[in-house]
Design a protein around this motif. Structure first.
Motif, PDB file in Angstrom:
ATOM      1  N   ASN A 232      -5.282  14.112   8.241  1.00 22.00           N
ATOM      2  CA  ASN A 232      -5.229  14.483   9.782  1.00 22.00           C
ATOM      3  C   ASN A 232      -6.463  15.347   9.812  1.00 22.00           C
ATOM      4  N   ILE A 233      -6.632  15.567  11.384  1.00 22.97           N
ATOM      5  CA  ILE A 233      -7.814  16.413  11.801  1.00 22.97           C
ATOM      6  C   ILE A 233      -7.498  17.348  12.753  1.00 22.97           C
ATOM      7  N   SER A 234      -8.525  18.149  12.925  1.00 18.90           N
ATOM      8  CA  SER A 234      -8.594  19.184  14.395  1.00 18.90           C
ATOM      9  C   SER A 234     -10.024  19.208  14.741  1.00 18.90           C
ATOM     10  N   VAL A 251      -5.649   6.538  22.111  1.00 16.23           N
ATOM     11  CA  VAL A 251      -5.215   5.445  21.153  1.00 16.23           C
ATOM     12  C   VAL A 251      -3.850   5.826  20.636  1.00 16.23           C
ATOM     13  N   SER A 252      -2.774   4.818  20.694  1.00 18.29           N
ATOM     14  CA  SER A 252      -1.515   5.066  20.388  1.00 18.29           C
ATOM     15  C   SER A 252      -1.407   5.331  18.699  1.00 18.29           C
ATOM     16  N   GLY A 253      -0.633   6.278  18.555  1.00 21.54           N
ATOM     17  CA  GLY A 253      -0.559   6.703  17.081  1.00 21.54           C
ATOM     18  C   GLY A 253      -1.356   8.044  16.967  1.00 21.54           C
ATOM     19  N   ALA A 254      -2.259   8.404  17.934  1.00 17.33           N
ATOM     20  CA  ALA A 254      -3.159   9.573  17.701  1.00 17.33           C
ATOM     21  C   ALA A 254      -2.170  11.015  17.064  1.00 17.33           C
ATOM     22  N   SER A 255      -0.974  11.095  17.683  1.00 18.97           N
ATOM     23  CA  SER A 255      -0.373  12.286  17.180  1.00 18.97           C
ATOM     24  C   SER A 255       0.198  12.343  15.792  1.00 18.97           C
ATOM     25  N   LYS A 256      -0.068  11.229  15.222  1.00 18.77           N
ATOM     26  CA  LYS A 256       0.142  11.262  13.635  1.00 18.77           C
ATOM     27  C   LYS A 256      -1.189  11.939  12.814  1.00 18.77           C
ATOM     28  N   VAL A 257      -2.086  12.074  13.445  1.00 17.33           N
ATOM     29  CA  VAL A 257      -3.302  12.439  12.866  1.00 17.33           C
ATOM     30  C   VAL A 257      -3.941  13.466  13.448  1.00 17.33           C
ATOM     31  N   LEU A 258      -3.787  13.737  14.854  1.00 13.51           N
ATOM     32  CA  LEU A 258      -4.661  14.756  15.619  1.00 13.51           C
ATOM     33  C   LEU A 258      -3.654  15.829  15.581  1.00 13.51           C
ATOM     34  N   MET A 300     -10.410  23.897  11.224  1.00  7.34           N
ATOM     35  CA  MET A 300      -9.923  23.027  10.184  1.00  7.34           C
ATOM     36  C   MET A 300      -8.912  24.044   9.462  1.00  7.34           C
ATOM     37  N   GLU A 301      -9.373  25.287   9.363  1.00  6.55           N
ATOM     38  CA  GLU A 301      -8.350  26.263   8.678  1.00  6.55           C
ATOM     39  C   GLU A 301      -7.322  26.707   9.480  1.00  6.55           C
ATOM     40  N   LYS A 302      -7.532  26.971  10.821  1.00  2.95           N
ATOM     41  CA  LYS A 302      -6.291  27.480  11.836  1.00  2.95           C
ATOM     42  C   LYS A 302      -5.403  26.410  11.891  1.00  2.95           C
ATOM     43  N   PHE A 303      -5.640  24.994  11.894  1.00  4.59           N
ATOM     44  CA  PHE A 303      -4.834  24.040  12.139  1.00  4.59           C
ATOM     45  C   PHE A 303      -4.499  23.492  10.924  1.00  4.59           C
ATOM     46  N   LYS A 304      -5.011  23.877   9.667  1.00  6.33           N
ATOM     47  CA  LYS A 304      -4.530  23.442   8.116  1.00  6.33           C
ATOM     48  C   LYS A 304      -4.795  22.063   8.149  1.00  6.33           C
ATOM     49  N   THR A 305      -5.963  21.388   8.453  1.00  2.00           N
ATOM     50  CA  THR A 305      -6.013  19.973   8.325  1.00  2.00           C
ATOM     51  C   THR A 305      -6.980  19.655   7.496  1.00  2.00           C
ATOM     52  N   ASN A 306      -7.228  18.285   7.125  1.00  2.72           N
ATOM     53  CA  ASN A 306      -7.911  17.803   6.194  1.00  2.72           C
ATOM     54  C   ASN A 306      -9.395  17.712   6.518  1.00  2.72           C
ATOM     55  N   PHE A 307      -9.790  17.609   7.901  1.00  2.00           N
ATOM     56  CA  PHE A 307     -11.165  17.734   8.415  1.00  2.00           C
ATOM     57  C   PHE A 307     -10.953  18.653   9.744  1.00  2.00           C
ATOM     58  N   VAL A 328     -23.706  18.787  15.468  1.00  4.46           N
ATOM     59  CA  VAL A 328     -22.172  18.311  15.069  1.00  4.46           C
ATOM     60  C   VAL A 328     -22.002  18.632  13.754  1.00  4.46           C
ATOM     61  N   CYS A 329     -20.766  18.949  13.466  1.00  7.25           N
ATOM     62  CA  CYS A 329     -20.421  19.287  12.033  1.00  7.25           C
ATOM     63  C   CYS A 329     -18.898  18.649  11.525  1.00  7.25           C
ATOM     64  N   LEU A 330     -18.853  18.266  10.589  1.00  9.30           N
ATOM     65  CA  LEU A 330     -17.597  17.623  10.018  1.00  9.30           C
ATOM     66  C   LEU A 330     -17.403  18.620   8.763  1.00  9.30           C
ATOM     67  N   ALA A 331     -16.140  19.164   8.675  1.00 10.12           N
ATOM     68  CA  ALA A 331     -15.848  20.031   7.646  1.00 10.12           C
ATOM     69  C   ALA A 331     -14.688  19.623   6.980  1.00 10.12           C
ATOM     70  N   SER A 332     -14.534  19.715   5.685  1.00  5.24           N
ATOM     71  CA  SER A 332     -13.375  19.275   4.940  1.00  5.24           C
ATOM     72  C   SER A 332     -13.283  20.650   3.655  1.00  5.24           C
ATOM     73  N   LYS A 333     -12.488  20.705   2.694  1.00  8.08           N
ATOM     74  CA  LYS A 333     -11.995  21.653   1.854  1.00  8.08           C
ATOM     75  C   LYS A 333     -13.418  21.639   0.969  1.00  8.08           C
ATOM     76  N   THR A 334     -13.860  20.177   0.629  1.00  9.83           N
ATOM     77  CA  THR A 334     -14.879  20.254  -0.477  1.00  9.83           C
ATOM     78  C   THR A 334     -16.378  19.922   0.177  1.00  9.83           C
ATOM     79  N   LYS A 335     -16.423  19.585   1.505  1.00  9.20           N
ATOM     80  CA  LYS A 335     -17.961  19.101   1.709  1.00  9.20           C
ATOM     81  C   LYS A 335     -17.997  19.682   3.342  1.00  9.20           C
TER      82      LYS A 335
END
Length: 367
Positions: A232-234, A251-258, A300-307, A328-335
């Motif tokens: 999932n993402i935020s 995109v159909s299905g976006a609610s599963k990941v956003l 990422m931290e506020k929404f508790k997401t993977n990215f 632009v920035c893409l953040a995860s817990k490890t990178k």
């Protein structure tokens, strides 16, 4: 078999309305082995329509759009009645609007008239083609390949020898967009094995630059991958103003990941919503690597997401070319991945370019 397309409408010729009907007809006719010889745009005038119909020979089909409604400037029906000497047409069902389509025949040519409203015309044409061409053995076949993050000029070099090796009955086209280049292969009586081999070679040459082997969008391919991998993402958007969120939620299905997104356009919003300190903004500037990094990590931290994805930048138009850039920035817990991009187009194009750049960074991370 050949066709002619006649687009009727003063509002199109005046530049007030953008035509999309011609593109739809050309694309779908080709899929049914009908080649469009020419497309003409004419005014809502009876004598002009009749004159164009009289010039429509050496084709099998003529498709007209526009002018079938009840208003004074809708004169296509009257023109057709004059041209066909009041011969009664077959009526084509319009399930969306009120004006039916018309089907005439004369001297071995089939004439089809549709309303000009794209939402009506496209459904009617789709139903007609399904009935008209469903038993025809297709000789045309297509392969669509989506690439991202590689310029058309670079693609030309990389694929130079590959293009030379294609069978004579398979043609390749480059269709550049903003940060995306689509490749289209048009085969005539081409075996499926040929396209399988093309896919294999392209994978070897372009590797991770390919995001699809069909006509799905970049964002759709990303959503599909996120769903499959349960990621999932935020999103925190500044300069893109909600464009990324719009692309994702289309995109159909976006609610599963956003999980969520925020537009933090002002410094105040960045401070209050994402806890980016005023000292950092004052010291480094609101468009800076450290600020975009703080934005991505915070969302990422506020929404508790993977990215977490974030953008900040100057979209223009600006007087100085070198002032047009974004981070632009893409953040995860490890990178954490940051990127500075320079912008050279209109404000709208710059926003789309920036959005696609950060989405591509996400795509690469989840491959």
């Amino acid at each position: 078999m050949k066709a002619k397309v006649i687009i009727i409408g003063n509002e199109i010729l005046n530049g007030f309305t953008k035509d999309t009907n011609a593109h739809f007809l050309i694309n779908n006719l080709l899929k049914n082995d009908i080649t469009v010889d020419n497309v003409v745009f004419i005014k809502d005038e009876i004598f002009t329509i009749i004159e164009e119909l009289e010039k429509s020979f050496q084709v099998d089909f003529v498709f007209l759009t526009g002018g079938l409604g009840p208003t004074n400037d809708d004169v296509t029906t009257n023109a057709l009645n004059v041209f066909f000497k009041d011969k009664k047409p077959k009526l084509l069902n319009n399930s969306v609007g009120t004006a039916p389509g018309l089907w005439f025949s004369k001297a071995g040519i089939n004439y089809f008239a549709f309303p000009g409203v794209p939402a009506e015309m496209k459904i009617m044409a789709f139903q007609l083609f399904k009935t008209l061409f469903n038993k025809v053995d297709k000789k045309n076949s297509f392969l669509h390949v989506g690439t991202v993050g590689i310029r058309e000029s670079k693609l030309l070099l990389v694929l130079k020898e590959f293009e030379k090796s294609l069978p004579k009955n398979c043609k390749m086209s480059y269709l550049p967009e903003i940060f995306i280049v689509k490749l289209r292969f048009h085969g005539i009586n081409t075996e499926e094995e040929v396209f399988i081999e093309i896919k294999k070679k392209l994978n070897e040459l372009l590797n991770t630059h390919i995001f699809s082997f069909n006509q799905i969008s970049l964002e759709e391919s990303i959503i599909n991958s996120l769903i499959k991998k349960n990621i999932n993402i935020s999103i925190a958007e500044s300069c893109t103003g909600g464009q990324i969120s719009k692309m994702i939620t289309s995109v159909s299905g976006a609610s599963k990941v956003l999980i969520g997104s925020v537009i933090v356009y002002s410094e105040y919003a960045k401070e209050k919503i994402l806890d980016v300190s005023s000292e950092i903004i004052k010291k480094n500037g609101v468009v800076s690597e450290i600020v975009v990094k703080k934005m991505a990590i915070s969302v990422m931290e506020k929404f508790k997401t993977n990215f977490g994805l974030a953008t900040t930048g100057f979209m223009g138009p600006l007087e100085k070319e070198n002032d047009r850039f974004a981070w632009v920035c893409l953040a995860s817990k490890t990178k954490t991945v940051t990127k500075k991009i320079y912008l050279k187009s209109t404000r709208q194009n710059n926003i789309l370019f920036t959005s696609r750049v950060i989405l591509n960074e996400l795509r690469k991370e989840i491959l």
